[in-house]
Design a protein around this motif. Structure first.
Motif, PDB file in Angstrom:
ATOM      1  N   UNK A  50       4.918  -0.548  15.195  1.00 23.26           N
ATOM      2  CA  UNK A  50       5.400   0.113  13.983  1.00 23.26           C
ATOM      3  C   UNK A  50       6.311  -0.798  13.174  1.00 23.26           C
ATOM      4  N   UNK A  51       7.225  -1.472  13.856  1.00 23.94           N
ATOM      5  CA  UNK A  51       8.119  -2.408  13.169  1.00 23.94           C
ATOM      6  C   UNK A  51       7.324  -3.577  12.593  1.00 23.94           C
ATOM      7  N   UNK A  52       6.361  -4.093  13.347  1.00 27.99           N
ATOM      8  CA  UNK A  52       5.573  -5.231  12.871  1.00 27.99           C
ATOM      9  C   UNK A  52       4.716  -4.855  11.660  1.00 27.99           C
ATOM     10  N   UNK A  53       4.114  -3.682  11.661  1.00 28.65           N
ATOM     11  CA  UNK A  53       3.326  -3.234  10.495  1.00 28.65           C
ATOM     12  C   UNK A  53       4.240  -3.098   9.284  1.00 28.65           C
ATOM     13  N   UNK A  54       5.384  -2.485   9.487  1.00 27.92           N
ATOM     14  CA  UNK A  54       6.341  -2.279   8.401  1.00 27.92           C
ATOM     15  C   UNK A  54       6.827  -3.607   7.832  1.00 27.92           C
ATOM     16  N   UNK A  55       7.329  -4.487   8.709  1.00 28.34           N
ATOM     17  CA  UNK A  55       7.916  -5.744   8.243  1.00 28.34           C
ATOM     18  C   UNK A  55       6.852  -6.725   7.736  1.00 28.34           C
ATOM     19  N   UNK A  56       5.731  -6.824   8.433  1.00 35.04           N
ATOM     20  CA  UNK A  56       4.693  -7.756   7.990  1.00 35.04           C
ATOM     21  C   UNK A  56       4.032  -7.257   6.726  1.00 35.04           C
ATOM     22  N   UNK A  57       3.886  -5.941   6.587  1.00 35.74           N
ATOM     23  CA  UNK A  57       3.349  -5.388   5.343  1.00 35.74           C
ATOM     24  C   UNK A  57       4.258  -5.700   4.166  1.00 35.74           C
ATOM     25  N   UNK A  58       5.556  -5.487   4.358  1.00 31.65           N
ATOM     26  CA  UNK A  58       6.519  -5.800   3.294  1.00 31.65           C
ATOM     27  C   UNK A  58       6.527  -7.296   3.000  1.00 31.65           C
ATOM     28  N   UNK A  59       6.443  -8.103   4.051  1.00 33.47           N
ATOM     29  CA  UNK A  59       6.432  -9.550   3.883  1.00 33.47           C
ATOM     30  C   UNK A  59       5.192 -10.005   3.124  1.00 33.47           C
ATOM     31  N   UNK A  60       4.044  -9.403   3.437  1.00 32.73           N
ATOM     32  CA  UNK A  60       2.798  -9.767   2.750  1.00 32.73           C
ATOM     33  C   UNK A  60       2.863  -9.374   1.272  1.00 32.73           C
ATOM     34  N   UNK A  61       3.386  -8.193   0.983  1.00 38.55           N
ATOM     35  CA  UNK A  61       3.506  -7.751  -0.416  1.00 38.55           C
ATOM     36  C   UNK A  61       4.435  -8.689  -1.183  1.00 38.55           C
ATOM     37  N   UNK A  62       5.562  -9.032  -0.573  1.00 32.94           N
ATOM     38  CA  UNK A  62       6.498  -9.949  -1.234  1.00 32.94           C
ATOM     39  C   UNK A  62       5.855 -11.321  -1.438  1.00 32.94           C
ATOM     40  N   UNK A  63       5.150 -11.793  -0.417  1.00 31.75           N
ATOM     41  CA  UNK A  63       4.497 -13.101  -0.500  1.00 31.75           C
ATOM     42  C   UNK A  63       3.482 -13.142  -1.644  1.00 31.75           C
ATOM     43  N   UNK A  64       2.734 -12.070  -1.811  1.00 29.06           N
ATOM     44  CA  UNK A  64       1.780 -11.984  -2.923  1.00 29.06           C
ATOM     45  C   UNK A  64       2.527 -11.987  -4.254  1.00 29.06           C
ATOM     46  N   UNK A  65       3.623 -11.243  -4.322  1.00 30.08           N
ATOM     47  CA  UNK A  65       4.349 -11.112  -5.594  1.00 30.08           C
ATOM     48  C   UNK A  65       4.933 -12.438  -6.077  1.00 30.08           C
ATOM     49  N   UNK A  66       5.284 -13.324  -5.136  1.00 27.57           N
ATOM     50  CA  UNK A  66       5.852 -14.612  -5.545  1.00 27.57           C
ATOM     51  C   UNK A  66       4.839 -15.750  -5.437  1.00 27.57           C
TER      52      UNK A  66
END
Length: 171
Positions: free
Chosen positions: A108-124
């Protein structure tokens, strides 16, 4: 009801196996890249700046996307001093407990954090800091998807164990 659950679990299994098999094919370009780089480096004396980094990124995707398939096949490495000696029902009890208390929390933590990280990575439009500087966000999206697949496969395993403990039926 059990038939519907079984159908859903088979769908999750199929998704895990299909994605695992597709990404397992990445081993072929990795072999070609590493062989070509070895020839360029040691025979021709002209190494590339990008080959090792690309191979590492491909291997990361290969490794992560295989996790759900490995869980489906019950082939993860496990220290099982007592586990293998247990009956199927007791194994299910242990798995229900440990999946609930450890696996789901971790995933659950990995999905949450990696999902947020992937979204941020795409945005920048994140890229690596190497000379080559390839985009990093596609790999982070693959990692986030891999954790989602692992979560789904974990839910499938948990439901199978729950049905076995409560109904005595293997799904």
């Amino acid at each position: 009801m059990i038939a519907k659950i079984d159908k859903m679990l088979k769908g999750i299994d199929a998704l895990s196996v299909c994605s695992g098999k597709i990404f397992s094919m990445l081993v072929l370009p990795i072999i070609v890249l590493e062989t070509g780089e070895s020839i360029l480096r040691y025979v021709i004396q002209k190494p590339t700046d990008w080959s090792w980094e690309l191979a590492a990124m491909l291997f990361g995707a290969f490794f992560m996307m295989g996790g759900a398939w490995v869980l489906k096949e019950n082939n993860h490495v496990r220290t099982d001093v007592f586990y293998n000696k247990l009956s199927r029902k007791w194994k299910a009890y242990f798995d229900l407990f440990f999946f609930t208390t450890i696996f789901f929390v971790f995933i659950g933590v990995m999905v949450w954090k990696m999902g947020a990280n992937a979204i941020y990575s795409i945005s920048i439009q994140e890229a690596t800091f190497s000379m080559w500087g390839p985009p990093l966000y596609p790999l982070k999206v693959v990692f986030a998807f891999a954790y989602i697949l692992l979560l789904l496969q974990g839910i499938a395993k948990w439901l199978r164990d729950l049905v076995y403990v409560t109904k005595g039926v293997e799904l």
